[in-house]
Design an enzyme around this catalytic site. Structure first.
Site, PDB file in Angstrom:
ATOM      1  N   SER A  36      -5.755  -0.658  -6.024  1.00 29.41           N
ATOM      2  CA  SER A  36      -4.688  -1.216  -5.223  1.00 29.41           C
ATOM      3  C   SER A  36      -3.832  -0.163  -4.527  1.00 29.41           C
ATOM      4  CB  SER A  36      -3.800  -2.080  -6.113  1.00 29.41           C
ATOM      5  OG  SER A  36      -3.144  -1.272  -7.077  1.00 29.41           O
TER       6      SER A  36
ATOM      7  N   SER B 221      -6.704   1.628 -10.143  1.00 28.00           N
ATOM      8  CA  SER B 221      -5.985   1.517  -8.871  1.00 28.00           C
ATOM      9  C   SER B 221      -5.531   2.836  -8.251  1.00 28.00           C
ATOM     10  CB  SER B 221      -4.765   0.604  -9.036  1.00 28.00           C
ATOM     11  OG  SER B 221      -5.156  -0.733  -8.942  1.00 28.00           O
TER      12      SER B 221
ATOM     13  N   LYS C  87       4.243   4.319  -3.627  1.00 31.63           N
ATOM     14  CA  LYS C  87       3.640   2.979  -3.603  1.00 31.63           C
ATOM     15  C   LYS C  87       4.745   1.920  -3.675  1.00 31.63           C
ATOM     16  CE  LYS C  87      -0.076   0.417  -6.041  1.00 31.63           C
ATOM     17  NZ  LYS C  87      -1.042   0.469  -7.165  1.00 31.63           N
TER      18      LYS C  87
END
Lengths: 478, 480, 95
Positions: free
Chosen positions: B148, B172, B72
């Site tokens: 996210s 997330s 990420k």
């Protein structure tokens, strides 16, 4: 109307740890800008703080030495504000649960003790340094993250002199603890002052001025003296004061108003989620308490009691730990019960040499045992006069030789044998007929002059007492 | 089956037999990315490089043998852009690796320069708040992948990654795992070092795996877990071998069903899928009990105060002094701050920073921030109480399946409510996993959430593994 | 609770974020909605409840005072939008 100043001081102190508060970067002073930095003290994204164990120990040490109550539960908070020297735009500090509260130190005002209360001692991190150029400001983060103690006094101080004495004592205590360089020039000790005036005897506090930018204790004192005068002049004219921050202008010897800030600051303190709290055990506190060194005031008391010194002498001898340890060695080692002469030699001739050469005692390389020997040679054995003693001491500091070595090499030993002085006495009487007459006519001063002449002839080596005896006897015989 | 469609566990077996080399895996992934990422958009800065960094550090145990992992965009990788999908961090190349990246490299994982897409600074539940572009759900390209960590979840679901790392502050990892039909674990707070994770909310953030099955989640958790002296909130607790917990047996395991999670707002199709999953576990011998977590309804409001308050302070450092993108039209220092941040942050970041600043500001601290910390205590106590007599808790991961791109962008509150089932685990600090448990009529994946006591990830892995071994859902692949 | 534009302006100034008029208006409304929702917390009885600012029961996390290498000079300034010599540069700070 007379006004009374009400002063509170806020001292910021660098702790002398090897590494910064929250990272392993060096705390060394004066290196190339931005070379003692890492992701943590630069506030790089993703970096996290881990607190320095030694910084915590040092902080507890200071708190205890200042008679503060060390809290069982303490933690770090974030103080949020934007400034380019603050890499995260928040400072790790302490807010509602500081390390310690409610301490004091006792200064003396006209020989009476006066207690100055300490509100709190808390830990925070230092910011970086800004250098202003023509149209750019430059930031160096080497200082960013160095552990700082904030020591906040109660507004118990009522004059510039008291403020100066409080700072001097505080510095002396901190030096004894060996936790900080306390060097204002290097910024390892900084002091801001809050001052307000109120009519003599009034209870209510007046309007407060915050003073910044003082770079020495003397500057603190000068700035406060200036402020007392400025504020009382305004008050006497019936003018209103405004709450403001003023900067001390060293060159102009005056305080200058900083532009007033737009409203109160809103720092949005909250517990730092990156740093779990600290629980300080009673055992830990006791352990550090036990290991506290004897502090200057206790030491002075002991010097007075053990060595029979006056308060004045004791206070001077303990002012720095280095000096005090040396003085103690000398006092203890001196074989006479009366230690007054040692104290005199320490405070007089030795201090003169250290201050002239700008060295401290340990750098001077006159071991206590050599110093004791010298004092004994002068004061007890009267091998040399005190005048000769002073020059021998200078020689000792220069050459690292002992007093007896120097006396022997330079043939400085005092002449006390009457026979050896026979010729000089005779010559003096012959060459100073007028003074001889004067003496005989009853002028006592004339004798001292003649003694002086005899000393000159022996290049100071004659024992003045013996010379005086010999002269007296000879002149009354004749 | 193509190599890129295999799990890391399967690849390791083949690498062990020496009938495979890591470069074959990488080429197979690159082919998939070239084929499908223009549709999915799981990665950012893809054009920069498809090269992988083969581990340069000589690893002690060659556990991962060069198997690639997707990261990420908020986890620092030394020398590789790490921008949190925000304009304000454009071009930022960290001078250091996050602890999890160090651990992965030491274990022999291969890290590439491309990072996965995310909501800016992890602010969001749909990956629409990226400064680059939204990621699309591989099961339905018109839908969001969740967020996210939407890029990480979509990359795994589309076989553009073998596995991935995400971060979870309020769901997330789990919510996008649920939307994309993959497995996602938020470990116990303190289990995985946060050093090098660009902080959103420091008291809630955890890094965790997004994988194709539970075994991979256990393998990856093994590697990234453990005490880190660089993170004061990392727990000095022994890390068990989580693969040992992969036992196909839930007989006598006591599972709680909190009634507050099955009320209005829960999509009926999700409810049905959950009931079927519960029945399956019952069949396998698990014992169920209805329980109550009475303060559940306060989790979202508490979260949006605590998380934004911490974020407002954590994101203050993005001021374009040491790094980041400085406004070119600013006049003076304060204007430089305001313009750089005004231009650099997207709307959701601004919203959250302002909300958090407000909650901490003078006069509101007690009413909002302090009150939230106290209600957080109550929420944690709910879990402590209930888990005393239980082994784990099962809930839906999200009240709905993936929603349409654009559907909730203009209504932040509605968006916030899509985290309603995942937020509590972050507030309580407990571990939670999401794993596939079926599909809606529109063929969108549904996720099942398992929560357990602090540091009892083993229980989660055991129940998840058993469920997985007895259901087909994790083997389903989207058609791209 | 009503969130006035001035409140948003005040908070935006604290957070050093420039907002245009449109953003300002939109945010006032949105923050008002969100805070109305959050006001549900006012119903909770929090008497005698201690706040939780750290979720793990941890304390006294400390490190030894042992120096570690700092970053190389190149790494320090590599990301800087403005550097001069060894320094970071910012628009002139007026004191």
């Amino acid at each position: 109307m007379e006004y009374e100043p009400v002063i509170g001081l806020e001292v910021h102190l660098h702790l002398k740890t090897k590494t910064k508060a929250f990272c392993g970067c060096s705390t060394e002073f004066g290196n190339t800008p931005n070379t003692q930095v890492c992701p943590v003290c630069l506030g790089f994204p993703g970096s996290l703080p881990v607190f320095n164990k030694t910084a915590l120990d040092y902080a507890i040490k200071v708190a205890l030495a200042l008679h503060c109550q060390v809290e069982e539960y303490t933690r770090f908070d974030r103080k949020n504000y934007f400034y380019p020297d603050l890499p995260k735009n928040y400072q790790i500090s302490q807010y509602d649960l500081p390390l310690s509260k409610n301490g004091y130190v006792d200064i003396s005002v006209e020989n009476n003790p006066k207690r100055i209360g300490i509100i709190r001692v808390h830990i925070e991190e230092d910011a970086g340094k800004l250098i202003h150029e023509k149209d750019l400001s430059l930031v160096d983060f080497n200082r960013s993250g160095i552990p700082l103690l904030e020591i906040v006094s109660y507004p118990d101080i009522n004059s510039a002199q008291e403020a100066y004495d409080y700072l001097t004592l505080l510095k002396s205590i901190l030096e004894y603890l060996e936790v900080s360089d306390c060097d204002m020039e290097k910024g390892s000790l900084r002091c801001d002052a809050n001052i307000s005036l109120r009519p003599q005897g009034a209870k209510e506090l007046g309007i407060k001025t915050e003073l910044k930018n003082m770079n020495s204790f003397k500057a603190v004192k000068d700035a406060l003296v200036y402020e007392v005068e400025r504020q009382s002049a305004l008050l006497k004219e019936g003018q209103a004061l405004v709450q403001e921050t003023r900067l001390w202008d060293e060159k102009g010897q005056q305080t200058i108003s900083m532009r007033t800030k737009e409203g109160a600051q809103d720092y949005r303190y909250f517990p730092d989620p990156d740093l779990p709290p600290f629980i300080i055990s009673q055992e830990k506190i006791e352990e550090i308490q036990r290991a506290l060194p004897e502090l200057p005031q206790e030491k002075a008391q002991r010097f007075m009691k053990t060595y029979g010194l006056t308060q004045y002498d004791a206070k001077i001898l303990v002012s720095s730990k280095n000096n005090a340890d040396y003085a103690e060695d000398c006092l203890r080692g001196f074989s006479d019960k009366d230690k007054k002469s040692v104290a005199n030699w320490l405070i007089g001739p030795l201090a003169a040499i250290t201050s002239a050469s700008n060295l401290n005692i340990s750098e001077l390389q006159v071991p206590a045992k050599n110093f004791i020997e010298l004092v004994e040679l002068v004061e007890k054995k009267q091998v040399i006069s005190s005048l000769t003693g002073k020059s021998v001491l200078q020689e000792m500091a220069k050459t690292k030789k002992t007093a007896s070595q120097i006396i022997e090499e330079k043939n400085l030993a005092q002449i006390s044998d009457p026979q050896s002085l026979e010729k000089e006495i005779r010559d003096v009487i012959k060459e100073n007929a007028k003074s001889v007459d004067d003496f005989k006519a009853g002028k006592a001063n004339a004798l001292m002059f003649l003694v002086g002449q005899a000393m000159k002839k022996t290049k100071g080596r004659a024992n003045p007492k013996v010379v005086q005896e010999l002269l007296k006897r000879r002149l009354s015989d004749a | 089956m193509k190599l890129n469609a295999l799990t890391a566990g399967e690849l390791l077996e083949r690498l062990d037999k020496k009938d495979l080399s890591p470069s074959e895996i990488i080429s197979s992934l690159n082919r998939q990315i070239q084929e499908t990422d223009s549709k999915v958009k799981a990665y950012v800065r893809l054009s920069d490089s498809l090269e992988h960094q083969t581990p340069s550090i000589k690893h002690q145990a060659p556990t991962l043998e060069g198997i690639p992992i997707s990261i990420k965009d908020n986890i620092c990788t030394e020398g590789y852009n790490t921008e949190c999908c925000s304009r304000i961090l454009a071009g930022f190349k960290p001078p250091y690796d996050a602890t999890v990246i160090k651990k992965l490299k030491e274990a022999g994982a291969s890290i590439s320069e491309k990072k996965t897409n995310m909501d800016e600074f992890a602010f969001g539940s749909s990956t629409e708040n990226s400064c680059f572009y939204p990621t699309h759900n591989p099961w339905n390209l018109e839908c969001v992948p969740g967020g996210s960590s939407g890029g990480s979840a979509a990359s795994v679901a589309s076989d553009e990654a073998i596995w991935a790392l995400g971060s979870d502050t309020g769901g997330s990892i789990r919510q996008p795992a649920s939307f994309c039909g993959v497995v996602g674990l938020k470990p116990t707070y303190g289990r995985v070092s946060r050093y090098g994770l660009i902080a959103f909310a420091s008291s809630l953030d955890q890094i965790g795996p997004l994988t194709k099955d539970t075994r991979d989640a256990a393998l990856l958790t093994n590697i990234i877990s453990g005490y880190d002296p660089c993170d004061s909130t990392s727990a000095d607790i022994k890390v068990p071998d989580f693969t040992q917990a992969l036992v196909n047996d839930v007989k006598g395991i006591k599972i709680g069903i909190p009634k507050e999670y099955f009320i209005e707002g829960l999509d009926s199709e999700i409810k049905v899928a959950l009931e079927e999953a519960i029945n399956k576990l019952k069949e396998l011998g698990a014992v169920f009990k209805e329980v109550s977590l009475p303060n559940t309804k306060y989790a979202v409001p508490v979260y949006y105060i605590i998380a934004t308050a911490e974020a407002s302070s954590n994101l203050a450092r993005f001021d374009a002094v040491q790094y980041g993108c400085r406004s070119t039209i600013a006049n003076g220092l304060i204007d430089m701050y305001k313009k750089s941040r005004g231009e650099g942050f997207g709307p959701e970041a601004k919203r959250r920073i302002l909300l958090g600043t407000f909650a901490l500001s003078h006069g509101y601290y007690d009413a909002y921030y302090l009150r939230s910390l106290k209600v957080r205590t109550l929420i944690k106590e709910d879990f402590d109480q209930v888990l005393k007599d239980l082994d784990c808790i099962i809930t839906p991961t999200s009240p709905t399946a993936a929603f349409k791109i654009g559907e909730k962008v203009e209504d932040p509150l509605k968006m916030y409510l899509s985290d309603i089932y995942t937020i509590s685990a972050n507030l309580a600090g407990i571990p939670a996993i999401s794993l596939p448990c079926g599909f809606t009529r529109d063929n969108l994946p549904v996720g099942l959430q398992i929560l357990a006591k602090p540091f009892d990830e083993e229980m989660i892995f055991r129940v998840a593994y058993t469920y997985e071994q007895n259901t087909p859902w994790h083997k389903m692949k989207p058609k791209l | 609770m009503e969130i006035k534009k001035e409140t948003v302006e005040y908070v935006a100034n604290l957070a050093r974020i420039e907002l245009n008029q449109k953003e300002l208006e939109k945010l006032s409304g949105q923050l008002e909605d969100i805070l109305d929702f959050i006001d549900a917390l006012k119903k909770v009885d929090i008497k005698d409840i201690p706040p939780t600012s750290h979720i793990l029961p941890m304390n006294n996390v400390l490190r030894e005072d042992t120096p570690r290498p700092s970053l190389s000079h190149q790494a320090v300034l590599k990301n800087a939008p403005c550097a001069k010599g060894n320094f970071f540069g910012v628009p002139k700070v007026i004191e």
